[in-house]
Design an enzyme around this catalytic site. Sequence first.
Site, mmCIF file in Angstrom:
data_model
loop_
_atom_site.group_PDB
_atom_site.id
_atom_site.type_symbol
_atom_site.label_atom_id
_atom_site.label_comp_id
_atom_site.label_asym_id
_atom_site.label_seq_id
_atom_site.Cartn_x
_atom_site.Cartn_y
_atom_site.Cartn_z
ATOM 1 N N LYS A 1 0.814 -1.212 0.000
ATOM 2 C CA LYS A 1 0.000 0.000 0.000
ATOM 3 C C LYS A 1 0.850 1.266 0.000
ATOM 4 O O LYS A 1 0.493 2.272 -0.604
ATOM 5 C CB LYS A 1 -0.938 0.002 1.208
ATOM 6 C CG LYS A 1 -2.080 -0.996 1.097
ATOM 7 C CD LYS A 1 -3.076 -0.827 2.231
ATOM 8 C CE LYS A 1 -4.274 -1.740 2.053
ATOM 9 N NZ LYS A 1 -5.280 -1.564 3.113
ATOM 10 N N LYS B 1 -6.396 -9.068 -7.522
ATOM 11 C CA LYS B 1 -7.602 -9.169 -6.719
ATOM 12 C C LYS B 1 -8.581 -8.049 -7.081
ATOM 13 O O LYS B 1 -8.172 -6.919 -7.350
ATOM 14 C CB LYS B 1 -7.231 -9.081 -5.232
ATOM 15 C CG LYS B 1 -8.379 -9.401 -4.291
ATOM 16 C CD LYS B 1 -7.908 -9.376 -2.845
ATOM 17 C CE LYS B 1 -9.053 -9.619 -1.892
ATOM 18 N NZ LYS B 1 -8.658 -9.535 -0.476
ATOM 19 N N LYS C 1 -11.615 -2.067 -4.694
ATOM 20 C CA LYS C 1 -12.319 -0.785 -4.779
ATOM 21 C C LYS C 1 -11.433 0.297 -5.388
ATOM 22 O O LYS C 1 -11.924 1.277 -5.944
ATOM 23 C CB LYS C 1 -12.742 -0.322 -3.388
ATOM 24 C CG LYS C 1 -13.600 -1.281 -2.595
ATOM 25 C CD LYS C 1 -13.788 -0.730 -1.171
ATOM 26 C CE LYS C 1 -14.355 -1.756 -0.233
ATOM 27 N NZ LYS C 1 -14.399 -1.267 1.154
#
Length: 333
Positions: free
Chosen positions: A112, A195, A198
């Site tokens: 991230k 994956k 969002k």
Amino acid sequence: MKRIFSGVQPTGNLHLGNYLGAIRNWVRLQDDYEDCIFCVVDLHAITVWQDPAALTKATREVAAAFIAAGINPEKAVLFNQSRVPAHAQLAWVFNCVARLGWLNRMTQFKEKAGKNRENVSVGLYAYPNLMAADILAYKATHVPVGEDQKQHLELTRDIAIKFNNDFGKEIFPITEPLIFGEGTRVMSLRDGTKKMSKSDPSDYSRITLVDDADAIAQKIRKAKTDPEPLPETVEGLEGRPEAANLINIYAALSDRTRADVMGEMGGKAFSEFKTLLTDLAVSVLAPMTTRMNELLADQAELDAILRRGAERANEIASPILDEVYDAVGFLRP
């Protein structure tokens, strides 16, 4: 006593992967476990900056999605995390129990943060400790997790063991993961190796729980495939990530195994299979979307459900936090 805890962040619209990988399984757990606690983890959401109005709106939307999918707020405890102070209070204690080396091994932070690691929030780095607090504030014995969260649950177990050892009291259980079968890892409709997320810039990478029938049909029609027809065995999906993903989604939505689906769909062209998948997805998701919209139209009632859930959560967490504070040695006149 067995107790379930799990949560979802209120960031962006919930998608098919959230439903198949988490929320649908929570609904089933209500029948298997008497004590289920489900949470909209808004404290986790602000590890990256959120527009305040958007965060409020998304919190209600996620709560509505939980209920629309079948979570019963009269049976399970449903609330938003920030309304229960024990999460943040216990997280600070765990910040002082967890070791820096443990957090440095967390691969999700590295993914991230990327190359701008020095510029991300301390919260993003330390949020596995908050996740541990979410679970252990209720002495949860089982947590349904995806593969990407297994490392964080292992950290939760390490924190529980170290706290118990440091203070010579068996306060926290060693929480066990619950990992489910078909469809637990739903991949992007545009890239079967990634994956469903969002945060993907392409809306066509995911089916959201607010998509109408036309949007679902369009996204499945445009989903990436390969030139070959569907194989007749699961082994034939090897090296065909997009085909495998669509088969996984069909199997999960229809509550069947991949092998069973392959026996029926093997040899079909993708155009025919996508039509069948669209019909199935719409039949499952459309009633949820309708129910979500009904819930969101009555904000006051939705907020009251979350308030009642927070009151129940506080009743469970407060005495556990007192137990922790006594063990640590905090003076509580």
